[in-house]
Motif scaffolding. Structure first.
Motif, short mmCIF file in Angstrom:
data_model
loop_
_atom_site.label_atom_id
_atom_site.label_comp_id
_atom_site.label_asym_id
_atom_site.label_seq_id
_atom_site.Cartn_x
_atom_site.Cartn_y
_atom_site.Cartn_z
N SER A 88 0.83 -1.20 0.00
CA SER A 88 0.00 0.00 0.00
C SER A 88 0.86 1.25 0.00
O SER A 88 2.02 1.22 0.42
CB SER A 88 -0.94 0.02 1.21
OG SER A 88 -0.18 0.14 2.41
N ILE A 89 0.26 2.34 -0.47
CA ILE A 89 0.89 3.66 -0.44
C ILE A 89 -0.11 4.61 0.20
O ILE A 89 -1.24 4.73 -0.29
CB ILE A 89 1.25 4.16 -1.86
CG1 ILE A 89 2.18 3.18 -2.55
CG2 ILE A 89 1.90 5.54 -1.79
CD1 ILE A 89 2.45 3.51 -4.00
N THR A 90 0.29 5.24 1.28
CA THR A 90 -0.61 6.14 2.00
C THR A 90 0.11 7.43 2.35
O THR A 90 1.35 7.50 2.32
CB THR A 90 -1.11 5.49 3.30
OG1 THR A 90 0.02 5.13 4.11
CG2 THR A 90 -1.94 4.25 3.03
N VAL A 91 -0.68 8.45 2.68
CA VAL A 91 -0.12 9.69 3.21
C VAL A 91 -0.54 9.81 4.67
O VAL A 91 -1.57 9.27 5.08
CB VAL A 91 -0.57 10.94 2.41
CG1 VAL A 91 0.05 10.95 1.03
CG2 VAL A 91 -2.08 11.04 2.33
N GLU A 92 0.28 10.50 5.44
CA GLU A 92 -0.03 10.68 6.86
C GLU A 92 0.64 11.95 7.37
O GLU A 92 1.55 12.48 6.72
CB GLU A 92 0.41 9.47 7.69
CG GLU A 92 1.85 9.10 7.50
CD GLU A 92 2.24 7.81 8.20
OE1 GLU A 92 3.38 7.75 8.66
OE2 GLU A 92 1.42 6.88 8.26
N ASP A 93 0.17 12.42 8.51
CA ASP A 93 0.73 13.60 9.18
C ASP A 93 0.79 14.82 8.27
O ASP A 93 1.77 15.57 8.27
CB ASP A 93 2.13 13.30 9.75
CG ASP A 93 2.12 12.16 10.74
OD1 ASP A 93 1.09 11.98 11.41
OD2 ASP A 93 3.13 11.45 10.83
N GLN A 94 -0.27 15.02 7.47
CA GLN A 94 -0.29 16.15 6.55
C GLN A 94 -0.60 17.44 7.30
O GLN A 94 -1.53 17.49 8.09
CB GLN A 94 -1.35 15.96 5.45
CG GLN A 94 -1.32 14.65 4.74
CD GLN A 94 -2.23 13.60 5.35
OE1 GLN A 94 -2.33 13.46 6.55
NE2 GLN A 94 -2.90 12.85 4.50
N ASP A 95 0.19 18.46 7.05
CA ASP A 95 -0.03 19.78 7.64
C ASP A 95 0.56 20.81 6.70
O ASP A 95 1.79 20.90 6.58
CB ASP A 95 0.60 19.87 9.03
CG ASP A 95 0.34 21.22 9.68
OD1 ASP A 95 -0.73 21.80 9.45
OD2 ASP A 95 1.23 21.69 10.43
N LYS A 96 -0.28 21.55 6.02
CA LYS A 96 0.14 22.54 5.03
C LYS A 96 0.98 21.86 3.95
O LYS A 96 0.48 21.04 3.22
CB LYS A 96 0.83 23.71 5.70
CG LYS A 96 -0.10 24.44 6.66
CD LYS A 96 0.54 25.64 7.24
CE LYS A 96 -0.46 26.23 8.22
NZ LYS A 96 -0.06 27.42 8.84
N GLU A 97 2.26 22.20 3.86
CA GLU A 97 3.12 21.62 2.81
C GLU A 97 4.02 20.51 3.35
O GLU A 97 4.97 20.10 2.70
CB GLU A 97 3.97 22.72 2.18
CG GLU A 97 3.13 23.75 1.43
CD GLU A 97 3.97 24.83 0.76
OE1 GLU A 97 5.21 24.77 0.84
OE2 GLU A 97 3.38 25.71 0.15
N VAL A 98 3.72 20.02 4.54
CA VAL A 98 4.53 18.99 5.19
C VAL A 98 3.69 17.72 5.33
O VAL A 98 2.49 17.78 5.56
CB VAL A 98 4.97 19.49 6.59
CG1 VAL A 98 5.73 18.41 7.34
CG2 VAL A 98 5.81 20.75 6.46
N GLY A 99 4.34 16.57 5.18
CA GLY A 99 3.64 15.30 5.34
C GLY A 99 4.52 14.12 4.98
O GLY A 99 5.69 14.29 4.65
N ASN A 100 3.94 12.94 5.06
CA ASN A 100 4.68 11.70 4.79
C ASN A 100 3.96 10.87 3.74
O ASN A 100 2.73 10.84 3.69
CB ASN A 100 4.78 10.84 6.06
CG ASN A 100 5.48 11.55 7.18
OD1 ASN A 100 6.46 12.24 6.98
ND2 ASN A 100 4.96 11.38 8.38
N ILE A 101 4.76 10.18 2.95
CA ILE A 101 4.26 9.12 2.07
C ILE A 101 4.83 7.84 2.63
O ILE A 101 6.05 7.71 2.76
CB ILE A 101 4.72 9.31 0.61
CG1 ILE A 101 4.19 10.60 0.03
CG2 ILE A 101 4.29 8.10 -0.23
CD1 ILE A 101 4.74 10.91 -1.36
#
Length: 153
Positions: A88-101
């Motif tokens: 799987s590919i997910t995003v997490e901890d998104q905040d404005k222009e910051v986050g994780n894949i």
């Protein structure tokens, strides 16, 4: 009168056993290296997917001014092949222009199901890679968290 000697040609059982023992020792020494190289080669697929999705996120940020939400990311991400190393590919901890894949992996040579590669985008637009895989199989740009006890989940 000439006497002909019949000489036996070939290897003795002892000589054959010594050769087999030497080959076995060499094979046992090279097996871990071979397994590690197979794992590294398979991780190239995950790295390529990560690079593609980093580009998608960068484009999304340029167009919308923020890191995509999970729902928005699900609309733009590539579909996965069921036989893929990537589960799987997910995003997490998104905040404005910051986050994780986060790329979660399937069970494969040298990889246990659920292990991951996490690509984090910081406020300076730089991507950093961390993983719970062993350091000896990771790409150079990735940092292993395997020995620190961090599960990353």
């Amino acid at each position: 009168m000439l006497l002909f000697r019949h000489t036996q040609r070939g290897f003795t059982l002892l000589e054959l056993m010594v050769v087999i023992a030497i080959i076995s020792i060499l094979a046992s020494l090279s097996a871990p290296t071979f397994t590690r190289q197979i794992t590294k080669a398979k991780l190239i697929e995950a790295q390529n997917l990560a690079t593609q999705h980093q580009s998608l996120v960068e484009e999304f940020i340029l167009l919308h001014g923020s890191f995509p939400s999970t729902a928005e990311f699900n609309l733009i991400k590539h579909s996965l092949d069921p036989a893929s190393l990537v589960k799987s590919i997910t995003v997490e901890d998104q905040d404005k222009e910051v986050g994780n894949i986060q790329i979660t992996l399937n069970d494969n040579t040298g990889i246990t199901e659920g292990q991951y590669l996490k690509y984090s985008r910081d406020a300076n637009r730089n991507w950093h890679c961390t993983s719970d895989l062993e350091a000896n199989v990771l790409p150079q740009q990735c940092e292993s968290l395997a020995n620190t006890g961090d599960t990353g989940a």
